[in-house]
Scaffold this motif. Sequence first.
Motif, short mmCIF file in Angstrom:
data_model
loop_
_atom_site.label_atom_id
_atom_site.label_comp_id
_atom_site.label_asym_id
_atom_site.label_seq_id
_atom_site.Cartn_x
_atom_site.Cartn_y
_atom_site.Cartn_z
N GLY A 85 0.49 -1.42 0.24
CA GLY A 85 0.07 -0.25 0.22
C GLY A 85 1.23 1.59 0.23
O GLY A 85 1.82 1.77 -0.45
N GLN B 292 1.45 -0.60 6.09
CA GLN B 292 0.42 -1.30 4.27
C GLN B 292 1.61 -2.90 4.06
O GLN B 292 1.47 -2.54 2.97
N TRP C 271 -7.65 1.33 2.51
CA TRP C 271 -6.91 0.58 1.94
C TRP C 271 -7.94 0.38 0.61
O TRP C 271 -6.33 -0.17 0.06
#
Lengths: 468, 204
Positions: free
Chosen positions: A291, A296, A319
Amino acid sequence: MGANPQTIIDKLWDAHVIATRDDGDCLLWVDRHFVHEGSHHGFGQVRERSAMIARPDLTFGTADHYVATRRGAIQDQDCVRMVRQLTQNCAEHGIVCFGDGDPSQGIAHVVAPELGLTLPGLLIVCGDSHTSTHGALGAYAFGIGASEVAHVLMTQCVWQSRPRRMRVRIDGTTGPGVGAKDIAMALIAKYGTGYAQGCAIEYTGAVVRALSVEGRLTLCNLSIESGSRLGLVAPDDKTIAYLRRAPYAPQGEAFARAAQDWLALASDDDAHFDHEISLDAAEIAPIVTWGVSPEQAAPIDSHVPDPARLSDPAKAEAWRDALEYMGLQAGQKISDIRIDRAFIGSCTNSRIEDLRAAAAILKDRKSRVPGLVSPGSRLVQQQAEGEGLDRIFIAAGFEWGGPGCSMCVGMNGDVVPAGERCASTTNRNFKGRQGKGSRTHLMSPSMVAAAAVAGRLCDVRELMRESV
Amino acid sequence: MVPFTILTAPACPLGLENVDTDQLIPARFMQTPRAQGYGGFLLHDLRRTESGSMRVEFVLNDPRYAAAAVMIARNNFGCGSSREAAVYVLADAGFRCVLAPGFGDIFTSNAIQNGLLPARVAACDIESLLHDPSVLAGAPITIDLMEQSVSSGDKTFAFDLRADFRQRLLNGWDTVDMTRSYAKDIEAFLVRDLAARPWRDPVR
């Protein structure tokens, strides 16, 4: 020891307190201050006040953020001006500067430890958040902003309030292909990017003791990505061996006395920490980010996570936004993500051990994507060339560049083009960090090498097995 | 520095989490001298399309928040790089306060240096503000630093700030002048410290 056991964080803090105000703020002495091209705002504030630099002898300049790191690249005139401005600011104030072309030039957080400018027991500041790196040698080191840079330039002191103390213990044994970068990233993936806000971290445990000084530099470097300004490791025999004969470190008998003092900095038994967290090394696999935040991240042998399984709607939205920016689908295998380029460098992973680890994977193999290696300093570059690592990288199809922050932050013009996906040994996968529209996957040097060979994110353990 | 006491102004309900300083100001703008003003760089790449035109759907471009002096965000605002320019962009765009459950540590110090209040508000209260129809309509909210409170209509929330930071904002102190008043303490420190740490200075 005695009645009042102290942590290393307290010992370092107490040793630097000049005065304490009623509200608890303390005036601390600064032993070393590193300045770079981006420090121009600080120098500007000094000039506005027509002030003097308090201790030019404790201030050192390094050209890193804006220096060109690719051979034959056409240099942007603004970048040239930024590098020249640093040299001029240093010359004007009598500050030693490792400027462009200097044999010791490189990234401040690589150069200072290797020269022995960083020592255990010192308080170190620099206008750069990755100053936490220097904690690996047992220094109290943190990043500051431009106004604080100006304040340190004019007074050699800094105002701080005592941080909460956090002990991060990593015990057990790491598996193959797992290094300091994986450990640091696994901590952030498990506890989140804000877990250590307002805290100073001491990293401890068998795994930390077993890390080389270079590995510890990587671990402490990423402290800021956990929300902490400062992470450190208590000095031990490895620290002492690393610094012996470093040019700016004490020499001879003075070194022996210093080494004794440094070893005594370790936290006392039963010292109290405000927070304690731990990680079992057996839990850690080679890890990559998927991410736009360092938290992430997921093991290479897993799948891109699904926002739908989150209960927190704000987090799920973050997300989804990350997946859209990164051009990924929830549930896809991480090892199916194709990459467009590879970068090995930055204050996180550009030291000789990092280059050796990447070269070990690239030896007798070819990269499927364009790649750039930027050694962290001229000294690292020289050593790597002496060991023939440059020839391995070049034979694999990588470009062998010079030292600087380079493609980690893209300030010098070395950017990842918009929409392209880069396997990178750097520290931040923020949107646009490596250039507008760039997509960054953070990982260790050997994992970047593996990804380059495969043309997609790849479990380095597969290539390690093939090599055997 | 201008002291901070009470601020009443509209708030921009940004609502994003983990707003890093690379988002607040992309690195490529940081060569600009401060005198030129940094306000136009605030959240530059989120605020604009590829071609550079304003994204009308982005909250900061909403005319209801054109006069906003307060930013409302989710956790970990100002994480990442130490660039003080991340505060300059907010200050130069007219912001004097950011409300969030948590902030990057270096961002917090930089904010204080520039008279920008980084007020830590409980996550549930941030949610309440982000869904408050009056806030969303662009009605002013009040931030009281003495009381450490945020009020919108008849709702009032507390916020957290370190005592020393609060003092500095209330007084508008210049830290360099303050430090200079400690010259004798610094001298005394250097003498006793050299005995304790004879190895502290670089040898070259």
